[in-house]
Motif scaffolding. Structure first.
Motif, PDB file in Angstrom:
ATOM      1  N   ARG A 112       0.839  -1.202   0.000  1.00 34.72           N
ATOM      2  CA  ARG A 112       0.000   0.000   0.000  1.00 34.72           C
ATOM      3  C   ARG A 112       0.874   1.251   0.000  1.00 34.72           C
ATOM      4  N   ASN A 113       0.639   2.122  -0.985  1.00 33.69           N
ATOM      5  CA  ASN A 113       1.386   3.382  -1.143  1.00 33.69           C
ATOM      6  C   ASN A 113       2.867   3.170  -1.430  1.00 33.69           C
ATOM      7  N   ARG A 114       3.200   2.010  -1.997  1.00 29.15           N
ATOM      8  CA  ARG A 114       4.593   1.734  -2.375  1.00 29.15           C
ATOM      9  C   ARG A 114       4.590   1.108  -3.766  1.00 29.15           C
ATOM     10  N   ASN A 115       5.111   1.835  -4.740  1.00 25.49           N
ATOM     11  CA  ASN A 115       5.041   1.401  -6.128  1.00 25.49           C
ATOM     12  C   ASN A 115       6.415   1.402  -6.786  1.00 25.49           C
ATOM     13  N   ASN A 116       6.708   0.342  -7.531  1.00 24.96           N
ATOM     14  CA  ASN A 116       7.803   0.383  -8.488  1.00 24.96           C
ATOM     15  C   ASN A 116       7.348   1.169  -9.710  1.00 24.96           C
ATOM     16  N   VAL A 190      12.829   0.922  -8.304  1.00 26.95           N
ATOM     17  CA  VAL A 190      12.143   0.124  -7.296  1.00 26.95           C
ATOM     18  C   VAL A 190      12.203   0.769  -5.919  1.00 26.95           C
ATOM     19  N   VAL A 191      11.296   0.313  -5.063  1.00 29.91           N
ATOM     20  CA  VAL A 191      11.280   0.703  -3.657  1.00 29.91           C
ATOM     21  C   VAL A 191      11.950  -0.393  -2.829  1.00 29.91           C
ATOM     22  N   ALA A 192      12.229  -0.073  -1.580  1.00 30.04           N
ATOM     23  CA  ALA A 192      12.590  -1.070  -0.550  1.00 30.04           C
ATOM     24  C   ALA A 192      13.955  -1.723  -0.724  1.00 30.04           C
ATOM     25  N   GLU A 193      14.826  -1.175  -1.573  1.00 29.64           N
ATOM     26  CA  GLU A 193      16.152  -1.776  -1.685  1.00 29.64           C
ATOM     27  C   GLU A 193      16.913  -1.665  -0.378  1.00 29.64           C
ATOM     28  N   GLU A 194      16.718  -0.567   0.352  1.00 29.28           N
ATOM     29  CA  GLU A 194      17.476  -0.325   1.583  1.00 29.28           C
ATOM     30  C   GLU A 194      16.962  -1.137   2.765  1.00 29.28           C
ATOM     31  N   THR A 195      15.850  -1.833   2.581  1.00 34.12           N
ATOM     32  CA  THR A 195      15.288  -2.585   3.710  1.00 34.12           C
ATOM     33  C   THR A 195      15.280  -4.088   3.408  1.00 34.12           C
ATOM     34  N   ASP A 196      14.227  -4.551   2.747  1.00 33.11           N
ATOM     35  CA  ASP A 196      14.101  -6.005   2.561  1.00 33.11           C
ATOM     36  C   ASP A 196      14.087  -6.441   1.102  1.00 33.11           C
ATOM     37  N   GLY A 197      14.324  -5.509   0.177  1.00 37.33           N
ATOM     38  CA  GLY A 197      14.360  -5.876  -1.231  1.00 37.33           C
ATOM     39  C   GLY A 197      13.003  -6.199  -1.832  1.00 37.33           C
ATOM     40  N   ALA A 198      11.913  -5.814  -1.146  1.00 36.80           N
ATOM     41  CA  ALA A 198      10.575  -6.203  -1.601  1.00 36.80           C
ATOM     42  C   ALA A 198      10.252  -5.663  -2.991  1.00 36.80           C
ATOM     43  N   GLY A 199      10.782  -4.495  -3.341  1.00 41.10           N
ATOM     44  CA  GLY A 199      10.492  -3.919  -4.645  1.00 41.10           C
ATOM     45  C   GLY A 199      11.041  -4.760  -5.784  1.00 41.10           C
ATOM     46  N   MET A 200      12.308  -5.129  -5.704  1.00 37.61           N
ATOM     47  CA  MET A 200      12.904  -5.921  -6.773  1.00 37.61           C
ATOM     48  C   MET A 200      12.347  -7.346  -6.782  1.00 37.61           C
ATOM     49  N   ILE A 201      12.062  -7.875  -5.623  1.00 38.41           N
ATOM     50  CA  ILE A 201      11.441  -9.203  -5.571  1.00 38.41           C
ATOM     51  C   ILE A 201      10.096  -9.173  -6.290  1.00 38.41           C
ATOM     52  N   LYS A 202       9.317  -8.112  -6.061  1.00 32.98           N
ATOM     53  CA  LYS A 202       8.021  -7.966  -6.723  1.00 32.98           C
ATOM     54  C   LYS A 202       8.185  -7.808  -8.231  1.00 32.98           C
ATOM     55  N   ALA A 203       9.272  -7.210  -8.669  1.00 29.59           N
ATOM     56  CA  ALA A 203       9.500  -6.993 -10.098  1.00 29.59           C
ATOM     57  C   ALA A 203       9.536  -8.297 -10.880  1.00 29.59           C
ATOM     58  N   ASN A 204       9.846  -9.398 -10.216  1.00 28.41           N
ATOM     59  CA  ASN A 204       9.825 -10.692 -10.889  1.00 28.41           C
ATOM     60  C   ASN A 204       8.425 -11.039 -11.401  1.00 28.41           C
ATOM     61  N   ASP A 205       7.403 -10.449 -10.765  1.00 30.56           N
ATOM     62  CA  ASP A 205       6.029 -10.714 -11.181  1.00 30.56           C
ATOM     63  C   ASP A 205       5.675 -10.027 -12.498  1.00 30.56           C
ATOM     64  N   LEU A 206       6.533  -9.153 -13.000  1.00 30.09           N
ATOM     65  CA  LEU A 206       6.289  -8.567 -14.310  1.00 30.09           C
ATOM     66  C   LEU A 206       6.308  -9.640 -15.400  1.00 30.09           C
ATOM     67  N   GLY A 207       6.974 -10.746 -15.122  1.00 30.89           N
ATOM     68  CA  GLY A 207       7.012 -11.850 -16.067  1.00 30.89           C
ATOM     69  C   GLY A 207       7.851 -11.571 -17.298  1.00 30.89           C
ATOM     70  N   LEU A 208       8.853 -10.713 -17.151  1.00 33.74           N
ATOM     71  CA  LEU A 208       9.697 -10.320 -18.278  1.00 33.74           C
ATOM     72  C   LEU A 208      11.102 -10.878 -18.120  1.00 33.74           C
ATOM     73  N   THR A 209      11.781 -11.009 -19.236  1.00 35.59           N
ATOM     74  CA  THR A 209      13.179 -11.428 -19.225  1.00 35.59           C
ATOM     75  C   THR A 209      13.990 -10.444 -20.050  1.00 35.59           C
ATOM     76  N   TRP A 210      15.278 -10.384 -19.758  1.00 34.76           N
ATOM     77  CA  TRP A 210      16.169  -9.473 -20.472  1.00 34.76           C
ATOM     78  C   TRP A 210      17.467 -10.189 -20.807  1.00 34.76           C
ATOM     79  N   GLU A 211      18.104  -9.732 -21.856  1.00 33.34           N
ATOM     80  CA  GLU A 211      19.437 -10.234 -22.166  1.00 33.34           C
ATOM     81  C   GLU A 211      20.459  -9.672 -21.183  1.00 33.34           C
ATOM     82  N   SER A 212      20.279  -8.393 -20.811  1.00 36.01           N
ATOM     83  CA  SER A 212      21.222  -7.721 -19.912  1.00 36.01           C
ATOM     84  C   SER A 212      20.461  -6.788 -18.983  1.00 36.01           C
ATOM     85  N   VAL A 213      20.943  -6.677 -17.739  1.00 38.14           N
ATOM     86  CA  VAL A 213      20.391  -5.724 -16.776  1.00 38.14           C
ATOM     87  C   VAL A 213      21.541  -4.887 -16.226  1.00 38.14           C
ATOM     88  N   ILE A 214      21.369  -3.576 -16.269  1.00 34.03           N
ATOM     89  CA  ILE A 214      22.372  -2.643 -15.770  1.00 34.03           C
ATOM     90  C   ILE A 214      21.842  -2.050 -14.472  1.00 34.03           C
TER      91      ILE A 214
END
Length: 406
Positions: A112-116, A190-214
């Motif tokens: 709630r009130n936290r968005n990537n 993303v949000v929450a990198e400084e705490t529990d990584g919830a933002g990037m973990i949630k990003a997996n739900d986008l269902g996307l793949t990449w050749e490279s991530v910077i």
């Protein structure tokens, strides 16, 4: 192409006076012609300037506009407080900014009130390359201040809003130069990198793949070879309360905790040639109720920065404290050392001791880590980034993006 602060590729700035310290600066660009019809600021991209591939040039007036808009974007991001978990305002502002630049923007709710914030060109969310960083910061909020010597201080100026601003401007510049198009690059903040990584973990739900991530984190403009993992646990010690005048009637939990922490602090943990030693820190300690009462309870929180296999280190800790009057509770989430891609010419390289969101994003993509500023000032009241590093990091991100697309 060598990315260093001494390189003539980058700008020498005439900065505004100290009286205008909080204004967006107007940057002078003093380079001249080099005798062959190219300005000294012209460049090609590493791995992309031969064999018929794309190699742009830039004009001084274009660079002046890009530089001023970069500083303005960075200022706006830093002036909006976003101490986790209060990232909503900066995320909303960033989404509006990206939409105004004709990007397609999706807000991915993490809580709630936290968005990537996820942005891409046109209708194609599936792209070859992703650039990403985080919009949350550690407490406390510290005002943004632009100094006449070209230094910018304040919370998040390097960790990691400097990365966010530079990544956006890199993508904007490549788009304006006609070097990228729909399906090439997406951006994720993303949000929450400084705490529990919830933002990037949630990003997996986008269902996307990449050749490279910077990934963007402060690396002093060096391309990362890798960074340490992390393993965490809590210690609890139980005793028996008694009057401090009669210690023989009680059991002091503080004694058990202190003895355990002392032994743990003397362990020589395994490490690696690249990342050095694994290191232990007990960052939080508590115990007791009053100075005249034998402590019935004590606890501590411990983190180990890993340069070796996490299970090997965990087993070593368990063996060392076996039989002592303490209880260890291990955090479920942990990750081992991260070894990163660095197959790009023109960058200095270095390994980092801190952790990032990199292990939280799943997939078989190549992984690059780069950004302006130093981790040595991040999380401190002296956090800063320089204007020249911000400008240089835009060029660095452009080179990395073009390398991933070559």
């Amino acid at each position: 192409m060598k990315f260093s602060t001494a390189s003539p590729v980058f700008f020498i700035f005439s900065l505004v006076t100290a009286a205008a310290a909080n204004a967006v600066p107007v940057l002078a660009l003093p380079w001249g012609e080099d005798g062959e019809g190219k300005r000294k600021g012209d460049y090609g991209y590493g791995g992309c300037d031969g064999g018929g591939t794309r190699s742009p040039t830039r004009r001084a007036d274009d660079s002046a506009d890009i530089s001023a808009s970069l500083i303005e974007l960075h200022k706006n991001l830093c002036e909006i407080p976003s101490v986790a978990p209060n990232e909503l305002a900066v995320g909303d502002w960033l989404a509006t900014y990206l939409e105004s630049r004709s990007f397609t923007v999706e807000k991915q709710e993490v809580a709630r009130n936290r968005n990537n914030i996820f942005a891409y060109l046109g209708n194609e969310s599936q792209t070859r390359t992703l650039v990403t960083s985080h919009i949350d910061v550690v407490p406390p909020y510290i005002n943004y201040t632009y100094h006449s010597n070209g230094t910018i201080t304040g919370r998040g100026t390097n960790d990691a809003k400097g990365c966010v601003a530079a990544q956006i401007k890199a993508v904007e510049a490549l788009l304006a130069e006609g070097l990228i198009g729909e399906g090439d690059v997406a951006m994720l903040f993303v949000v929450a990198e400084e705490t529990d990584g919830a933002g990037m973990i949630k990003a997996n739900d986008l269902g996307l793949t990449w050749e490279s991530v910077i990934f963007g984190e402060p690396t002093e403009l060096k391309l990362s070879l890798g960074h340490k993992g992390v393993l965490r646990f809590n210690i609890q010690a139980f005793g028996k309360a008694a009057h401090s005048g009669y210690p023989q009637l009680g059991i002091n939990a503080n004694d058990h905790l202190v003895e355990a922490l002392y032994i743990l602090s003397k362990i020589q943990f395994p490490g690696s040639d690249l990342l050095g030693d694994s290191t232990l820190n007990y960052g939080v300690m508590g115990g007791g109720t009053a100075a005249n009462i034998i402590s019935p309870y004590a606890n501590a929180s411990v983190a180990i920065r890993l340069a070796a296999d996490p299970l090997l280190v965990k087993n070593l800790v368990n063996e060392i404290v076996r039989g002592r009057s303490i209880t260890l509770t291990w955090f479920e989430r942990f990750y081992g050392p991260q070894y990163l891609d660095h197959d790009v010419e023109g960058f200095e390289t270095e390994a980092q001791a801190y952790g990032t969101d990199i292990p939280n994003l799943k997939g078989n993509h190549k992984r690059y880590l780069y950004g302006p500023g130093s981790i040595f000032t991040a999380h401190s009241d002296a956090e800063f980034v320089t204007v020249t590093d911000l400008i240089e990091s835009v060029e660095g991100y452009k080179a990395l993006i073009m390398h991933t697309l070559s």
